[in-house]
Scaffold this active site. Structure first.
Site, PDB file in Angstrom:
ATOM      1  N   THR A 119       0.786  -1.203   0.024  1.00  0.00           N
ATOM      2  CA  THR A 119       0.084   0.079  -0.149  1.00  0.00           C
ATOM      3  C   THR A 119       0.701   1.387   0.075  1.00  0.00           C
ATOM      4  O   THR A 119       1.746   1.570   0.820  1.00  0.00           O
ATOM      5  CB  THR A 119      -0.769  -0.028   1.168  1.00  0.00           C
ATOM      6  OG1 THR A 119      -1.749  -1.276   1.258  1.00  0.00           O
ATOM      7  CG2 THR A 119      -1.846   1.134   1.201  1.00  0.00           C
ATOM      8  N   LYS A 142      -1.124  -1.022  -4.108  1.00  0.00           N
ATOM      9  CA  LYS A 142      -2.417  -0.463  -3.769  1.00  0.00           C
ATOM     10  C   LYS A 142      -2.272   1.014  -3.432  1.00  0.00           C
ATOM     11  O   LYS A 142      -1.408   1.419  -2.672  1.00  0.00           O
ATOM     12  CB  LYS A 142      -2.942  -1.221  -2.706  1.00  0.00           C
ATOM     13  CG  LYS A 142      -4.316  -0.533  -2.081  1.00  0.00           C
ATOM     14  CD  LYS A 142      -4.798  -1.559  -1.076  1.00  0.00           C
ATOM     15  CE  LYS A 142      -6.001  -0.967  -0.176  1.00  0.00           C
ATOM     16  NZ  LYS A 142      -6.599  -2.125   0.599  1.00  0.00           N
ATOM     17  N   LYS A 144      -3.924   4.438  -2.041  1.00  0.00           N
ATOM     18  CA  LYS A 144      -4.954   5.206  -1.088  1.00  0.00           C
ATOM     19  C   LYS A 144      -5.378   6.572  -1.737  1.00  0.00           C
ATOM     20  O   LYS A 144      -4.277   7.526  -2.060  1.00  0.00           O
ATOM     21  CB  LYS A 144      -4.411   5.311   0.563  1.00  0.00           C
ATOM     22  CG  LYS A 144      -4.233   3.879   0.995  1.00  0.00           C
ATOM     23  CD  LYS A 144      -5.605   3.362   1.448  1.00  0.00           C
ATOM     24  CE  LYS A 144      -5.621   2.451   2.553  1.00  0.00           C
ATOM     25  NZ  LYS A 144      -6.753   1.814   2.752  1.00  0.00           N
ATOM     26  N   ASP A 169      -7.914   2.264  -3.743  1.00  0.00           N
ATOM     27  CA  ASP A 169      -8.877   2.164  -2.542  1.00  0.00           C
ATOM     28  C   ASP A 169      -9.248   3.648  -2.479  1.00  0.00           C
ATOM     29  O   ASP A 169      -8.434   4.602  -1.784  1.00  0.00           O
ATOM     30  CB  ASP A 169      -8.205   1.436  -1.361  1.00  0.00           C
ATOM     31  CG  ASP A 169      -9.174   1.391  -0.107  1.00  0.00           C
ATOM     32  OD1 ASP A 169     -10.182   1.671  -0.434  1.00  0.00           O
ATOM     33  OD2 ASP A 169      -8.806   1.054   0.994  1.00  0.00           O
ATOM     34  N   GLU A 195     -11.300  -0.212  -4.830  1.00  0.00           N
ATOM     35  CA  GLU A 195     -12.392  -0.460  -3.692  1.00  0.00           C
ATOM     36  C   GLU A 195     -13.090   0.687  -3.135  1.00  0.00           C
ATOM     37  O   GLU A 195     -12.547   1.626  -2.907  1.00  0.00           O
ATOM     38  CB  GLU A 195     -11.133  -0.935  -2.263  1.00  0.00           C
ATOM     39  CG  GLU A 195     -10.632  -2.166  -2.295  1.00  0.00           C
ATOM     40  CD  GLU A 195      -9.841  -2.257  -1.146  1.00  0.00           C
ATOM     41  OE1 GLU A 195     -10.417  -2.477  -0.058  1.00  0.00           O
ATOM     42  OE2 GLU A 195      -8.770  -2.269  -1.325  1.00  0.00           O
ATOM     43  N   LYS A 240     -12.212  -9.254   5.550  1.00  0.00           N
ATOM     44  CA  LYS A 240     -11.407  -8.700   6.637  1.00  0.00           C
ATOM     45  C   LYS A 240     -11.600  -9.294   8.114  1.00  0.00           C
ATOM     46  O   LYS A 240     -12.926  -9.340   8.239  1.00  0.00           O
ATOM     47  CB  LYS A 240     -11.060  -7.118   6.884  1.00  0.00           C
ATOM     48  CG  LYS A 240     -10.655  -6.451   5.664  1.00  0.00           C
ATOM     49  CD  LYS A 240     -10.376  -4.990   5.780  1.00  0.00           C
ATOM     50  CE  LYS A 240      -9.938  -4.207   4.718  1.00  0.00           C
ATOM     51  NZ  LYS A 240      -9.974  -2.760   5.143  1.00  0.00           N
ATOM     52  N   CYS A 268      -6.748  -6.340   5.239  1.00  0.00           N
ATOM     53  CA  CYS A 268      -6.465  -6.163   6.619  1.00  0.00           C
ATOM     54  C   CYS A 268      -6.626  -4.895   6.990  1.00  0.00           C
ATOM     55  O   CYS A 268      -6.515  -3.878   6.391  1.00  0.00           O
ATOM     56  CB  CYS A 268      -5.007  -6.848   6.797  1.00  0.00           C
ATOM     57  SG  CYS A 268      -3.728  -5.847   5.855  1.00  0.00           S
ATOM     58  N   ASP A 290      -4.195  -8.783   0.030  1.00  0.00           N
ATOM     59  CA  ASP A 290      -3.593  -7.386   0.696  1.00  0.00           C
ATOM     60  C   ASP A 290      -3.344  -7.621   1.975  1.00  0.00           C
ATOM     61  O   ASP A 290      -4.283  -7.163   2.893  1.00  0.00           O
ATOM     62  CB  ASP A 290      -4.808  -6.463   0.426  1.00  0.00           C
ATOM     63  CG  ASP A 290      -4.414  -4.991   1.063  1.00  0.00           C
ATOM     64  OD1 ASP A 290      -3.135  -4.821   1.030  1.00  0.00           O
ATOM     65  OD2 ASP A 290      -5.069  -4.225   1.044  1.00  0.00           O
ATOM     66  N   ASP A 292      -0.373  -6.841   3.732  1.00  0.00           N
ATOM     67  CA  ASP A 292       0.850  -6.037   3.913  1.00  0.00           C
ATOM     68  C   ASP A 292       1.083  -5.388   5.150  1.00  0.00           C
ATOM     69  O   ASP A 292       2.123  -4.623   5.430  1.00  0.00           O
ATOM     70  CB  ASP A 292       1.033  -5.143   2.560  1.00  0.00           C
ATOM     71  CG  ASP A 292       0.221  -3.807   2.763  1.00  0.00           C
ATOM     72  OD1 ASP A 292      -1.147  -3.987   3.557  1.00  0.00           O
ATOM     73  OD2 ASP A 292       0.195  -3.006   2.334  1.00  0.00           O
TER      74      ASP A 292
END
Length: 321
Positions: A119, A142, A144, A169, A195, A240, A268, A290, A292
């Site tokens: 991420t 990923k 953010k 995401d 996401e 999750k 997570c 995911d 990480d």
């Protein structure tokens, strides 16, 4: 049966920012359950988005009876962080009692490593391009996002990591209009998944919208009871453990989601290797892994998960399961 709850704090390797704020440490609860001869443990991350605090989750756990099993736990606590830590500790306890690994108890094949996303924190386009370039060797990044001004960030990350697969995401940060404007650019830049583009309370706007990139439910999906309201909105489910309330419900959610035609992502919260360990069982063969969390920490558990070019490996017994 004795239950002990402790607070642990893990420093992050760098400031971690999403659309809802920034963090410099991961605060978790560690639950240890002993039967007098054996002890199992689990970890959860209380999440303010779901009205959870360290104190509220501790209180939920403190209210449990003196003896119960995984099946009884499902009725004793709702889906959420408290049940997750207790459920995972019960799995670990049963492994210690029986000498079997968790996947054996669950009737699953022996797990192997899975490539995990890494991420990139929300930042300026320039800083995110630097993050992307530093991690361009990773196969899956990923991003953010979740602001009205994300287009430069998307362009910057793609420039910094031209060969990586990218998932996005938004953490509920976009409006329907912003998402519709960005969608063709997500395709152009080779984004593989987005996401939770809209808030969970406003995601009805996704019904009938063009989804050229698969859309994944995160905040909109907690456990199996969430699936009915997701129809026509989402293509993928992000499972999750802290949302499902443990591995027991997570396994059932994965099975039901696949049956209903969804693809699966296993994600997570920001926690240690202990929090990720049970999720490695869920992640076998899913669309996106995911997990990480430990890669973002400056410190971890004594027997951490192994991350290498093959991905995140299942835990050794000394860690969990």
């Amino acid at each position: 049966m004795q239950i002990e709850v402790s607070r642990d704090v893990f420093r992050l390797a760098q400031v971690f920012t999403i659309s809802r704020g920034s963090r410099t440490e991961a605060k978790v609860l560690t639950v240890r359950i002993s039967d007098g001869a054996h002890q199992g443990w689990g970890e959860c991350v209380p999440y303010a988005r779901y009205d959870e605090t360290l104190e509220s989750v501790e209180a939920e756990i403190a209210g449990l009876p003196a003896s119960f099993g995984r099946a009884e736990l499902m009725a004793l606590l709702p889906a959420g962080a408290a049940r997750n830590a207790v459920d995972c500790a019960l799995w670990d306890l049963e492994c210690k009692r029986t000498g079997k690994r968790a996947w054996e108890l669950a009737g699953l094949p022996t797990p192997g490593p899975e490539i995990t996303a890494y991420t990139l924190s929300l930042d300026t386009p320039e800083a995110m391009q630097t993050q992307a370039a530093t991690n361009a060797h990773r196969p899956l990044l990923k991003i953010k996002l979740g602001t009205p001004d994300d287009m430069p960030r998307l362009e910057a990350v793609r420039a910094g990591a031209p060969n990586a697969t990218i998932i996005v995401d938004a953490n509920e940060g976009w409006s329907a209009e912003v998402y519709a404007d960005l969608a063709p650019h997500l395709v152009r830049l080779g984004v593989a998944l987005v996401e939770q583009p809209l808030s969970a309370g406003d995601d009805d706007a996704l019904i009938g919208m063009d989804r050229p990139v698969p859309v994944c439910a995160d905040e909109s999906c907690h456990d199996r009871t969430s699936l009915a309201a997701m129809k026509g909105k989402y293509d993928v489910v992000n499972i999750k453990l802290d949302k499902t309330g443990g591995l027991t419900e997570a396994l059932a959610l994965r099975e039901q989601a696949l049956t209903d035609g969804y693809r699966v992502m296993v994600g997570c919260m920001l926690g240690s290797s202990l929090a990720m360990a049970p999720a490695t069982l869920l992640a076998q063969g899913v669309m996106v892994t995911d997990l990480d969390g430990p890669l973002l920490l400056a410190e971890d558990r004594d027997t951490p998960l192994i991350f290498d070019d093959a991905g995140v490996h299942p835990p050794v017994a000394a860690l969990w399961g």
